[in-house]
Design a protein around this motif. Sequence first.
Motif, PDB file in Angstrom:
ATOM      1  N   ALA A 174       0.807  -1.409   0.054  1.00 39.80           N
ATOM      2  CA  ALA A 174       0.140   0.028   0.076  1.00 39.80           C
ATOM      3  C   ALA A 174       0.902   1.469  -0.102  1.00 39.80           C
ATOM      4  O   ALA A 174       0.420   2.209  -1.041  1.00 39.80           O
ATOM      5  CB  ALA A 174      -1.099  -0.111   1.087  1.00 39.80           C
ATOM      6  N   PRO A 175       1.882   1.296   0.894  1.00 38.77           N
ATOM      7  CA  PRO A 175       2.553   2.580   0.774  1.00 38.77           C
ATOM      8  C   PRO A 175       3.239   2.836  -0.500  1.00 38.77           C
ATOM      9  O   PRO A 175       3.411   4.031  -1.167  1.00 38.77           O
ATOM     10  CB  PRO A 175       3.749   2.309   1.715  1.00 38.77           C
ATOM     11  N   ARG A 176       3.570   1.885  -1.520  1.00 40.57           N
ATOM     12  CA  ARG A 176       4.253   2.132  -2.607  1.00 40.57           C
ATOM     13  C   ARG A 176       3.120   2.495  -3.516  1.00 40.57           C
ATOM     14  O   ARG A 176       3.348   3.567  -4.520  1.00 40.57           O
ATOM     15  CB  ARG A 176       4.912   0.986  -3.145  1.00 40.57           C
ATOM     16  N   ASP A 177       1.833   2.123  -3.407  1.00 39.25           N
ATOM     17  CA  ASP A 177       0.703   2.348  -4.267  1.00 39.25           C
ATOM     18  C   ASP A 177       0.659   3.886  -3.977  1.00 39.25           C
ATOM     19  O   ASP A 177       0.051   4.648  -4.909  1.00 39.25           O
ATOM     20  CB  ASP A 177      -0.434   1.558  -4.148  1.00 39.25           C
ATOM     21  N   VAL A 178       0.390   4.303  -2.917  1.00 42.04           N
ATOM     22  CA  VAL A 178       0.137   5.861  -2.312  1.00 42.04           C
ATOM     23  C   VAL A 178       1.070   6.618  -2.986  1.00 42.04           C
ATOM     24  O   VAL A 178       0.705   7.837  -3.655  1.00 42.04           O
ATOM     25  CB  VAL A 178      -0.079   5.784  -0.868  1.00 42.04           C
ATOM     26  N   ALA A 179       2.277   6.146  -2.926  1.00 45.69           N
ATOM     27  CA  ALA A 179       3.461   6.993  -3.380  1.00 45.69           C
ATOM     28  C   ALA A 179       3.455   7.082  -4.672  1.00 45.69           C
ATOM     29  O   ALA A 179       3.491   8.236  -5.400  1.00 45.69           O
ATOM     30  CB  ALA A 179       4.807   6.350  -2.892  1.00 45.69           C
ATOM     31  N   ARG A 180       2.963   6.292  -5.552  1.00 49.23           N
ATOM     32  CA  ARG A 180       2.814   6.218  -7.076  1.00 49.23           C
ATOM     33  C   ARG A 180       1.784   7.251  -7.487  1.00 49.23           C
ATOM     34  O   ARG A 180       2.116   8.069  -8.476  1.00 49.23           O
ATOM     35  CB  ARG A 180       2.611   4.780  -7.639  1.00 49.23           C
ATOM     36  N   ARG A 181       0.528   7.043  -6.570  1.00 46.89           N
ATOM     37  CA  ARG A 181      -0.636   7.782  -7.022  1.00 46.89           C
ATOM     38  C   ARG A 181      -0.357   9.396  -6.726  1.00 46.89           C
ATOM     39  O   ARG A 181      -0.897  10.354  -7.445  1.00 46.89           O
ATOM     40  CB  ARG A 181      -1.871   7.195  -6.253  1.00 46.89           C
ATOM     41  N   MET A 182       0.528   9.659  -5.725  1.00 43.63           N
ATOM     42  CA  MET A 182       0.720  10.824  -5.233  1.00 43.63           C
ATOM     43  C   MET A 182       2.061  11.549  -5.510  1.00 43.63           C
ATOM     44  O   MET A 182       2.255  12.689  -5.207  1.00 43.63           O
ATOM     45  CB  MET A 182       0.297  11.033  -3.675  1.00 43.63           C
ATOM     46  N   ASN A 183       2.661  10.722  -6.453  1.00 39.44           N
ATOM     47  CA  ASN A 183       4.119  11.214  -6.976  1.00 39.44           C
ATOM     48  C   ASN A 183       4.837  11.624  -5.838  1.00 39.44           C
ATOM     49  O   ASN A 183       5.410  12.633  -5.686  1.00 39.44           O
ATOM     50  CB  ASN A 183       4.006  12.507  -7.830  1.00 39.44           C
ATOM     51  N   CYS A 184       5.045  10.907  -4.907  1.00 40.36           N
ATOM     52  CA  CYS A 184       5.702  10.878  -3.645  1.00 40.36           C
ATOM     53  C   CYS A 184       7.053  10.355  -3.529  1.00 40.36           C
ATOM     54  O   CYS A 184       6.854   9.014  -4.009  1.00 40.36           O
ATOM     55  CB  CYS A 184       4.629  10.545  -2.276  1.00 40.36           C
ATOM     56  N   LEU A 185       8.034  10.573  -2.706  1.00 45.15           N
ATOM     57  CA  LEU A 185       9.135   9.962  -2.571  1.00 45.15           C
ATOM     58  C   LEU A 185       8.892   8.570  -1.953  1.00 45.15           C
ATOM     59  O   LEU A 185       7.947   8.455  -0.888  1.00 45.15           O
ATOM     60  CB  LEU A 185      10.255  10.662  -2.025  1.00 45.15           C
ATOM     61  N   PHE A 186       9.467   7.409  -2.187  1.00 46.03           N
ATOM     62  CA  PHE A 186       9.136   6.227  -1.558  1.00 46.03           C
ATOM     63  C   PHE A 186      10.585   5.564  -1.257  1.00 46.03           C
ATOM     64  O   PHE A 186      11.373   5.311  -2.307  1.00 46.03           O
ATOM     65  CB  PHE A 186       8.293   5.393  -2.427  1.00 46.03           C
ATOM     66  N   VAL A 187      10.665   4.710  -0.210  1.00 46.08           N
ATOM     67  CA  VAL A 187      11.674   4.081   0.076  1.00 46.08           C
ATOM     68  C   VAL A 187      11.281   2.789   0.640  1.00 46.08           C
ATOM     69  O   VAL A 187      10.603   2.353   1.359  1.00 46.08           O
ATOM     70  CB  VAL A 187      12.522   4.770   1.319  1.00 46.08           C
ATOM     71  N   ASP A 188      11.592   1.550   0.090  1.00 46.56           N
ATOM     72  CA  ASP A 188      11.410   0.290   0.264  1.00 46.56           C
ATOM     73  C   ASP A 188      11.836  -0.223   1.409  1.00 46.56           C
ATOM     74  O   ASP A 188      13.121  -1.229   1.194  1.00 46.56           O
ATOM     75  CB  ASP A 188      11.386  -0.391  -1.054  1.00 46.56           C
TER      76      ASP A 188
END
Length: 280
Positions: free
Chosen positions: A186-200
């Motif tokens: 889910a955090p990756r999905d939200v980051a993609r939708r909101m063009n947000c930085l993401f660290v796995d």
Amino acid sequence: MKKLMLALTALFVLTSMTADRVTTIFVIGDSTAAKKDLSKGSPERGWGMALQCYFDDAFIRVDNHAVNGRSSKSFIDEGRWDKVLSLIRPGDYVIIQFGHNDEKPKADRHTDPGSTFDYNLARFVRETREHGATPVLMNPVVRRNFAKKAAKNDDDEALRNTTFKDAPKTVEGDSLVDTHGLYRVAPRDVARRMNCLFVDANKITGDLEQSLGVEGSKKLHMWYKPGEHPALPEGRQDNTHYNIYGAHQVARLLAQALCAEIPLLSRYRTDDKPCKMEKE
């Protein structure tokens, strides 16, 4: 000409102030990142406690608001997010990492990936931006689970009350097994939708645990035999929470990942500065 000089002077002062001010990296999340009570000598640490050690505190300040047992829901409901919002200034960063407790069944903490969990993460992102700061979403760090079927545990916080001999007996294999399911997606999905930085963080810590193997990975966690640590006379088998060594290993890797996502932070990265964590 005089007006031009005044304008240039004002711009210089403003630029100098901006360049000289300390940038804050806020951390919000659960016990895997949280600041711990050190008064009784416990070696338990959250990775957020160690993160400052990997950034020059003359320029970067880590303000850790992660708290044991909190989910994205309870962190908001208890007013903890409002407190962080009151402290954020333009140019700051907010690391957002939940999931360990959102998956628990208690109504005051539980959220569902794809709906309420995503909604809360999106709220953190949106309101961080409204305050002029940069959000960074992380998914949850892994649990040390080499069992094909993880032991049932409705509350990671209860692990602190489990002695070495009382811990569930499990047969472990060679491969780390996921315990988070869609809460890591889910955090990756939200980051993609909101063009947000993401660290796995899930993959980063999973790779770390797997590389150390079944026995070596115990060194990251609150895994102590009776008498092995003075603060834990009866020992503990806790595959969720980090000890001092584990918190540093994870913080170092996450600092590296942050700098990869935010190259500006690389100029303030340090690995050799004495850490203040053990003195606090």
